[in-house]
Motif scaffolding. Structure first.
Motif, PDB file in Angstrom:
ATOM      1  N   GLU A  10       0.858  -1.172   0.000  1.00  0.00           N
ATOM      2  CA  GLU A  10       0.000   0.000   0.000  1.00  0.00           C
ATOM      3  C   GLU A  10       0.900   1.228   0.000  1.00  0.00           C
ATOM      4  OE1 GLU A  10      -3.445  -2.010   2.786  1.00  0.00           O
ATOM      5  OE2 GLU A  10      -2.624  -0.060   3.226  1.00  0.00           O
ATOM      6  N   LYS A  53      -7.251   0.819   5.132  1.00  0.00           N
ATOM      7  CA  LYS A  53      -7.436  -0.481   4.498  1.00  0.00           C
ATOM      8  C   LYS A  53      -6.985  -1.636   5.386  1.00  0.00           C
ATOM      9  CE  LYS A  53      -6.430  -2.892   0.147  1.00  0.00           C
ATOM     10  NZ  LYS A  53      -5.716  -2.797  -1.148  1.00  0.00           N
ATOM     11  N   ARG A  57      -9.328  -4.620   6.969  1.00  0.00           N
ATOM     12  CA  ARG A  57      -9.097  -6.043   6.712  1.00  0.00           C
ATOM     13  C   ARG A  57      -8.975  -6.832   8.021  1.00  0.00           C
ATOM     14  NH1 ARG A  57      -4.714  -6.270   1.675  1.00  0.00           N
ATOM     15  NH2 ARG A  57      -6.272  -6.140  -0.007  1.00  0.00           N
TER      16      ARG A  57
END
Length: 300
Positions: A10, A53, A57
């Motif tokens: 990322e 993110k 998750r």
């Protein structure tokens, strides 16, 4: 465990970040002073917030394990959650190290760890309603010898916060923390009835699932039943959640609209001609006790 040779990456911002209030992360300079332009965004509408993110998750994994009655494999979790196996492997190893997840003896199947239990228990210990209603649940269970629940509305579901077991071998199976569709339980229906039909329609996930052949799933029939519940002040689940079990529930007046309710569940085989009248009267008395003690609840 096979994790593959590729790794998800990322992009990282060029500046360190910190959180200002409850808004998104704000850029700061090396000395720690926030950029005024970024601080201005701290008051932006909530719609502008972008979830982290990796955090999302991690929570997806925990929720998937919590919803599963058995341990899950890496392949199953990756497929169901849409997370690459390489990334998921790293998340699971981190959560295992922190005690949130446990692996079986083969190291290939995963379930919740003891840390999840500790946090769940801490939530219940800190919850004002759970403590305030403990004596009410005890009294109902002692009087009828049947299963008693405290439930809370959670989106389109109701979750059990506390329970008292029936003294009989034939009884309803349930567990604290279990989620059930609100429209299929007395607890859920009495809490839905606290809200206008427009709010109910937004809250529920249509089409509604049927847990038994008795579950009300038609929108018009459900709205009609909610109107009846509003008029009489209590809800009945006649084998809509579990075949052979009838449940009566009443909302607890700690908030407006109510978010908590208490219920008493009885096998249909033990439900006598006058049982409903006695149970409803007991629930009304219990709710009356809670209303009298409402001032004890912080912030009520």
């Amino acid at each position: 465990m096979t994790t593959g040779t590729t790794r998800d990456t990322e992009s990282l911002p060029g500046k360190a970040t910190r959180t200002v209030g409850s808004g998104p992360s704000q850029a700061v300079d090396p000395a720690g002073a926030a950029d005024p332009a970024d601080l201005a965004g701290a008051t932006a509408p909530i719609e502008a917030f972008q979830p982290v993110k990796s955090a999302g998750r991690t929570l997806d994994v925990l929720e998937a394990l919590a919803d599963s009655p058995r341990r899950r494999s890496l392949v199953e979790l990756a497929r169901d959650l849409g997370i690459p196996k390489s990334s998921l492997h790293g998340l699971l190893r981190t959560m295992i190290q922190r005690g949130w997840v446990e692996a079986d003896v083969t190291g290939t199947r995963f379930g919740l760890g003891v840390r999840a239990l500790q946090v769940g228990a801490a939530y219940l210990e800190a919850d004002d309603a759970t403590g305030l209603l403990s004596g009410v649940l005890d009294e109902l269970a002692s009087r009828f010898g049947e299963t008693v629940h405290l439930g809370r509305l959670d989106g389109p579901h109701v979750v059990y916060l506390a329970k008292r077991e029936s003294v009989h071998p034939l009884r309803l199976y349930s567990a604290i923390g279990r989620h059930l569709p609100a429209h299929a339980t007395a607890l859920g229906k009495v809490l839905l009835a606290e809200r206008p039909d427009e709010a109910v329609d937004r809250l529920l996930s249509w089409p509604l699932p049927a847990l038994t052949r008795h579950t009300v799933t038609d929108p018009e029939l459900l709205h009609a039943e909610l109107a009846t519940i509003r008029a009489r002040g209590y809800a009945v689940d006649r084998e809509e959640n579990t075949e052979g079990i009838v449940c009566f529930a009443m909302a607890v007046p700690l908030h407006s609209p109510a978010v908590d309710a208490i219920s008493l569940s009885v096998p249909a085989a033990r439900l006598g001609a006058e049982s409903e009248e006695r149970i409803v009267a007991a629930l009304r008395a219990a709710v009356g006790q809670v209303r009298a003690a409402r001032s004890l609840l912080a912030g009520a």
